[in-house]
Design a protein around this motif. Structure first.
Motif, PDB file in Angstrom:
ATOM      1  N   ARG A 108      53.059  71.866 -35.732  1.00 36.23           N
ATOM      2  CA  ARG A 108      53.247  72.796 -34.589  1.00 36.23           C
ATOM      3  C   ARG A 108      54.001  74.120 -35.163  1.00 36.23           C
ATOM      4  NH1 ARG A 108      53.678  69.593 -29.739  1.00 36.23           N
ATOM      5  NH2 ARG A 108      54.368  71.147 -28.294  1.00 36.23           N
ATOM      6  N   LEU A 109      54.639  74.047 -35.957  1.00 37.77           N
ATOM      7  CA  LEU A 109      55.367  75.222 -36.576  1.00 37.77           C
ATOM      8  C   LEU A 109      54.429  76.379 -37.288  1.00 37.77           C
ATOM      9  CD1 LEU A 109      58.672  73.652 -37.824  1.00 37.77           C
ATOM     10  CD2 LEU A 109      58.212  74.672 -35.438  1.00 37.77           C
ATOM     11  N   GLU A 110      53.221  75.720 -37.787  1.00 37.68           N
ATOM     12  CA  GLU A 110      52.503  76.707 -38.651  1.00 37.68           C
ATOM     13  C   GLU A 110      52.004  78.152 -37.905  1.00 37.68           C
ATOM     14  OE1 GLU A 110      49.836  75.027 -41.465  1.00 37.68           O
ATOM     15  OE2 GLU A 110      51.489  74.067 -42.358  1.00 37.68           O
ATOM     16  N   PRO A 111      51.660  77.831 -36.760  1.00 45.76           N
ATOM     17  CA  PRO A 111      51.306  79.275 -36.080  1.00 45.76           C
ATOM     18  C   PRO A 111      52.249  80.329 -35.781  1.00 45.76           C
ATOM     19  CG  PRO A 111      50.356  77.245 -34.745  1.00 45.76           C
ATOM     20  CD  PRO A 111      51.204  77.014 -35.799  1.00 45.76           C
ATOM     21  N   LEU A 112      53.610  79.635 -35.843  1.00 47.64           N
ATOM     22  CA  LEU A 112      54.685  80.431 -35.443  1.00 47.64           C
ATOM     23  C   LEU A 112      54.993  81.018 -36.802  1.00 47.64           C
ATOM     24  CD1 LEU A 112      57.349  81.334 -34.229  1.00 47.64           C
ATOM     25  CD2 LEU A 112      58.361  79.223 -34.742  1.00 47.64           C
ATOM     26  N   PHE A 113      55.138  80.277 -37.769  1.00 46.30           N
ATOM     27  CA  PHE A 113      55.542  80.678 -39.054  1.00 46.30           C
ATOM     28  C   PHE A 113      54.405  81.838 -39.620  1.00 46.30           C
ATOM     29  CE2 PHE A 113      57.872  76.942 -40.848  1.00 46.30           C
ATOM     30  CZ  PHE A 113      58.878  77.184 -39.803  1.00 46.30           C
ATOM     31  N   ARG A 114      53.037  81.489 -39.218  1.00 48.21           N
ATOM     32  CA  ARG A 114      52.280  82.633 -39.519  1.00 48.21           C
ATOM     33  C   ARG A 114      52.221  83.949 -38.703  1.00 48.21           C
ATOM     34  NH1 ARG A 114      48.247  81.264 -42.641  1.00 48.21           N
ATOM     35  NH2 ARG A 114      48.155  79.164 -42.237  1.00 48.21           N
ATOM     36  N   ARG A 115      52.621  83.887 -37.467  1.00 47.48           N
ATOM     37  CA  ARG A 115      52.918  85.357 -36.680  1.00 47.48           C
ATOM     38  C   ARG A 115      54.345  85.660 -37.277  1.00 47.48           C
ATOM     39  NH1 ARG A 115      52.130  82.366 -31.130  1.00 47.48           N
ATOM     40  NH2 ARG A 115      52.587  84.351 -30.179  1.00 47.48           N
ATOM     41  N   VAL A 116      55.365  85.121 -37.505  1.00 51.38           N
ATOM     42  CA  VAL A 116      56.573  86.020 -37.952  1.00 51.38           C
ATOM     43  C   VAL A 116      56.318  86.425 -39.401  1.00 51.38           C
ATOM     44  CG1 VAL A 116      58.950  85.496 -38.180  1.00 51.38           C
ATOM     45  CG2 VAL A 116      57.844  84.281 -36.210  1.00 51.38           C
ATOM     46  N   HIS A 117      55.926  85.627 -40.274  1.00 51.97           N
ATOM     47  CA  HIS A 117      55.894  85.867 -41.803  1.00 51.97           C
ATOM     48  C   HIS A 117      54.494  85.982 -42.446  1.00 51.97           C
ATOM     49  CE1 HIS A 117      60.101  84.681 -41.639  1.00 51.97           C
ATOM     50  NE2 HIS A 117      59.859  83.547 -41.038  1.00 51.97           N
ATOM     51  N   GLY A 118      53.394  85.872 -41.660  1.00 49.51           N
ATOM     52  CA  GLY A 118      52.277  85.801 -41.949  1.00 49.51           C
ATOM     53  C   GLY A 118      51.805  84.974 -43.015  1.00 49.51           C
ATOM     54  N   ASN A 119      52.546  83.787 -43.272  1.00 41.48           N
ATOM     55  CA  ASN A 119      52.521  82.721 -44.266  1.00 41.48           C
ATOM     56  C   ASN A 119      53.286  81.353 -43.710  1.00 41.48           C
ATOM     57  OD1 ASN A 119      51.992  83.008 -46.924  1.00 41.48           O
ATOM     58  ND2 ASN A 119      52.983  85.115 -46.907  1.00 41.48           N
ATOM     59  N   THR A 120      52.769  80.304 -44.532  1.00 38.50           N
ATOM     60  CA  THR A 120      53.321  79.411 -44.135  1.00 38.50           C
ATOM     61  C   THR A 120      54.217  78.603 -45.188  1.00 38.50           C
ATOM     62  OG1 THR A 120      51.222  77.953 -44.295  1.00 38.50           O
ATOM     63  CG2 THR A 120      51.896  79.028 -42.244  1.00 38.50           C
ATOM     64  N   SER A 121      54.078  78.938 -46.585  1.00 44.76           N
ATOM     65  CA  SER A 121      54.682  78.266 -47.577  1.00 44.76           C
ATOM     66  C   SER A 121      55.549  79.000 -48.255  1.00 44.76           C
ATOM     67  CB  SER A 121      53.787  77.251 -48.495  1.00 44.76           C
ATOM     68  OG  SER A 121      52.548  77.731 -48.389  1.00 44.76           O
ATOM     69  N   HIS A 122      56.818  78.535 -48.845  1.00 41.96           N
ATOM     70  CA  HIS A 122      57.782  79.010 -49.563  1.00 41.96           C
ATOM     71  C   HIS A 122      57.035  79.345 -50.859  1.00 41.96           C
ATOM     72  CE1 HIS A 122      61.649  80.076 -50.837  1.00 41.96           C
ATOM     73  NE2 HIS A 122      61.883  79.008 -51.704  1.00 41.96           N
ATOM     74  N   ARG A 123      57.478  80.800 -51.428  1.00 40.61           N
ATOM     75  CA  ARG A 123      57.028  80.919 -52.657  1.00 40.61           C
ATOM     76  C   ARG A 123      58.362  81.309 -53.558  1.00 40.61           C
ATOM     77  NH1 ARG A 123      53.734  84.352 -54.957  1.00 40.61           N
ATOM     78  NH2 ARG A 123      53.720  86.033 -53.420  1.00 40.61           N
ATOM     79  N   GLY A 124      59.638  81.368 -52.970  1.00 45.46           N
ATOM     80  CA  GLY A 124      60.682  81.908 -53.570  1.00 45.46           C
ATOM     81  C   GLY A 124      61.543  81.048 -54.337  1.00 45.46           C
ATOM     82  N   LYS A 125      62.771  81.279 -54.557  1.00 47.82           N
ATOM     83  CA  LYS A 125      63.817  80.516 -55.123  1.00 47.82           C
ATOM     84  C   LYS A 125      63.815  79.046 -55.004  1.00 47.82           C
ATOM     85  CE  LYS A 125      68.786  80.422 -56.065  1.00 47.82           C
ATOM     86  NZ  LYS A 125      70.067  81.232 -56.085  1.00 47.82           N
ATOM     87  N   VAL A 126      64.060  78.202 -55.884  1.00 49.07           N
ATOM     88  CA  VAL A 126      64.174  76.792 -55.849  1.00 49.07           C
ATOM     89  C   VAL A 126      65.460  76.577 -56.116  1.00 49.07           C
ATOM     90  CG1 VAL A 126      63.386  74.483 -56.721  1.00 49.07           C
ATOM     91  CG2 VAL A 126      61.756  76.325 -56.147  1.00 49.07           C
ATOM     92  N   PRO A 127      66.270  75.751 -55.506  1.00 50.51           N
ATOM     93  CA  PRO A 127      67.620  75.271 -55.800  1.00 50.51           C
ATOM     94  C   PRO A 127      67.533  74.567 -57.372  1.00 50.51           C
ATOM     95  CG  PRO A 127      67.183  74.063 -53.726  1.00 50.51           C
ATOM     96  CD  PRO A 127      66.057  74.945 -54.060  1.00 50.51           C
ATOM     97  N   GLN A 128      68.535  74.939 -58.178  1.00 49.76           N
ATOM     98  CA  GLN A 128      68.592  74.231 -59.517  1.00 49.76           C
ATOM     99  C   GLN A 128      68.629  72.409 -59.488  1.00 49.76           C
ATOM    100  OE1 GLN A 128      68.411  76.009 -62.356  1.00 49.76           O
ATOM    101  NE2 GLN A 128      68.780  77.812 -61.517  1.00 49.76           N
ATOM    102  N   ARG A 129      69.674  72.104 -58.955  1.00 48.13           N
ATOM    103  CA  ARG A 129      70.108  70.858 -58.505  1.00 48.13           C
ATOM    104  C   ARG A 129      69.332  69.892 -57.742  1.00 48.13           C
ATOM    105  NH1 ARG A 129      73.937  68.319 -56.454  1.00 48.13           N
ATOM    106  NH2 ARG A 129      74.521  69.952 -55.247  1.00 48.13           N
ATOM    107  N   THR A 130      68.901  70.420 -56.408  1.00 50.08           N
ATOM    108  CA  THR A 130      68.593  69.878 -55.389  1.00 50.08           C
ATOM    109  C   THR A 130      66.934  70.094 -55.199  1.00 50.08           C
ATOM    110  OG1 THR A 130      69.417  71.241 -53.855  1.00 50.08           O
ATOM    111  CG2 THR A 130      70.432  69.207 -54.376  1.00 50.08           C
ATOM    112  N   GLY A 131      66.618  70.961 -55.914  1.00 51.84           N
ATOM    113  CA  GLY A 131      64.961  71.651 -55.817  1.00 51.84           C
ATOM    114  C   GLY A 131      63.964  70.464 -56.102  1.00 51.84           C
TER     115      GLY A 131
END
Ligand SMILES: [Zn+2]
Ligand SMILES: [Zn+2]
Lengths: 175, 355
Positions: A108-131
């Motif tokens: 249900r969140l995907e359309p929202l994310f797409r409208r806010v960010h134009g995107n639905t998946s993370h491409r940034g930083k990944v935490p070292q220990r818990t990623g």
């Protein structure tokens, strides 16, 4: 985003006004902002110009009294099992209750994310220990790209080295 | 009491230094939003859960080796501060109004030079904010990133592979990063070019907002440009885009300044000197007028029209003439008429100190 006042020009000014603890978001074009500036009284509550919810969700004060309870609603209501927030409440206040809401509300969140960010998946930083294994998978992906480049350039020796490296990382991923 | 250090001096140490492009860019800020796994977000957290967040951050702060910038950092609890003290911290941009007014178990960790402030139990459990003078968004990101890694040694963040860092508001999810640059654009305002430039900026996923004071309009031709997108782009891409757009704004502003100097030099000089005259002699001044006049004077300094006034005067007075600071300085509550009088006095003292 269009100006919420005239609906004609793109909104260039975005801000949140807080009066007596109640938040209102504004998205105005330059000229409507100027008009509005003359009507609005001075504020003592102070502005929070950092918070911007892009007007995609209706802002209404609710969920004021801690955790919502579920007995009165139909069982079909989409609800986060961890914190008890319903999707309906989320769409009113525009805030998640806990990190499991993301999973609970799922697609249900995907359309929202797409409208806010134009995107639905993370491409940034990944935490070292818990990623988790994401870091490893990203590395493999990147090495694969490099591998095909080496093969194209007929740099077979380097390609073989990369292939072995990828294989060892894949083993680590499965292990 | 150590809080005095943070509320009595108007200028944070970072403000005194002159950053790159400081004739147009006032400051660069990066904020990183993080939440601890296994605890509800502040909106739904109980008091004891919120207290646990504070405890965990305190514990993390004790880890060795401490990050050098946090060596003399202090943790201040909102409950221990007076309303006025909180207000002053808001006016210095060290905490948000939300943390000051609405948070439960809210706290802030401040580095000694005030370049770093870490808000606890604001909208998210942790918000690491790094503030640099002038145009240095990458430097601000680098420091925020280091601090984030350092905290992650001992804290477990709410993160998943698909959505990245999980935040309370869907507009922050993914990287959780909000990078912003505060720019002073008087010449673009005078030449009406602002109206053409700003819509273009919003189209590339950035937002421009005015800096608001007591009134509701953008004051003193100051604007904040920041990223809107936090999901689907890497942090470096986000900062890179912001940086290149702001660089273009700086170019436009410089061109507009040059043109004003070439075509309307005398009226411009007249305006700058009149504003300086008013600031130097007024007995009553509203915050709105003060900001407008300060903007003119700042432009005059940057263009070499005025030399007796320091470029920092605007940075400093912008903070010092706000209600919290004026009352702190006066050591009493002031209504708005009294503030207008005190404000005029404060500005006069500063202007005359300079010549
Ligand atoms: Zn409009
Ligand atoms: Zn939840």
């Amino acid at each position: 985003m269009q100006c919420q006042e005239c609906g004609k020009r793109p909104a260039t000014l975005h801000y949140t006004k807080i009066i007596n603890g109640e938040k209102t978001e504004f998205h105005l074009c330059d000229s409507c902002a100027r008009d509005k500036g003359e009507q609005m009284p001075g504020f003592d509550g102070g502005f929070s110009i950092h918070h911007l919810l892009s007007g995609l969700l209706n802002m209404e004060p609710s969920v004021a009294e801690g955790k919502p309870r579920g007995q009165t609603e139909a069982p079909s209501v989409l609800r986060c099992p961890t914190c008890g927030l319903t999707y309906n409440q989320f769409s009113k206040i525009g805030r998640f209750g806990c990190s499991n809401c993301y999973q609970a509300f799922g697609e249900r969140l995907e359309p929202l994310f797409r409208r806010v960010h134009g995107n639905t998946s993370h491409r940034g930083k990944v935490p070292q220990r818990t990623g988790g294994k994401l870091k490893l998978r990203r590395e493999i992906e990147q090495l694969r790209g490099e591998l095909s480049k080496r093969i194209q350039n007929e740099e077979f020796e380097e390609a073989a080295r990369l292939r072995d490296h990828i294989r060892s990382l894949q083993e680590k991923l499965q292990g | 009491m150590s809080l005095r250090r943070f509320t009595q001096h108007a200028l944070s140490e970072w403000m005194r230094g002159e950053g790159p492009q400081s004739d147009i860019v006032i400051s660069s800020r990066v904020r990183v939003a993080r939440n601890l796994s296994g605890l509800p977000f502040p909106m739904l957290a109980t008091s004891s859960q919120s207290a646990e967040v504070v405890r965990k951050v305190e514990e993390a702060l004790r880890q060795e080796p401490v990050h050098p910038i946090l060596r003399k950092a202090e943790l201040l609890r909102m409950d221990d501060l007076s309303d006025l003290e909180k207000r002053v911290l808001v006016e210095k941009h060290l905490i948000s109004p939300h943390l000051a007014e609405e948070s439960r178990c809210g706290a802030v960790v401040l580095s000694a030079n005030e370049a770093v402030s870490i808000m606890i139990n604001e909208e998210d459990h942790i918000r690491i904010q790094c503030l640099f003078p002038g145009f240095q968004p990458f430097e601000a990101w680098r420091l925020a990133n280091e601090l984030d890694d350092w905290f992650e040694n001992t804290l477990s963040y709410a993160f998943n592979e698909k959505s990245g860092f999980l935040t309370s508001c869907p507009t922050n999810v993914g990287t959780g990063i909000r990078a912003s640059v505060m720019v002073h654009l008087p010449a673009l305002a005078m030449t009406q070019q602002r109206n053409r430039l700003f819509p273009a900026i919003t189209q590339v996923g950035l937002a421009v907002r005015g800096i608001y004071g007591e009134g509701s309009e953008a004051l003193g031709n100051l604007y904040q440009v920041s990223n809107q997108v936090t999901l689907g782009q890497a942090e470096e891409e986000i900062i890179d885009k912001l940086q290149s757009v702001v660089r273009q704004m700086i170019e436009h502003e410089k061109n507009a300044r040059r043109r004003l100097m070439e075509t309307t030099r005398i009226p411009l000089e007249d305006r700058v000197h009149r504003s300086l005259g008013i600031l130097g002699h007024a007995r009553v001044i509203s915050s709105k007028e003060a900001m407008e006049r300060l903007s003119d004077v700042r432009l005059g300094v940057d263009l070499g029209i005025l030399s007796a006034v320091s470029a920092n005067v605007m940075n400093e007075l912008m903070v010092k003439t706000q209600p919290g600071f004026l009352q702190q300085h006066a050591q009493m509550r002031l209504d708005s008429d009294e503030r207008d009088i005190r404000r005029a006095t404060m500005i006069r003292e500063h202007i005359h100190k300079q010549d």
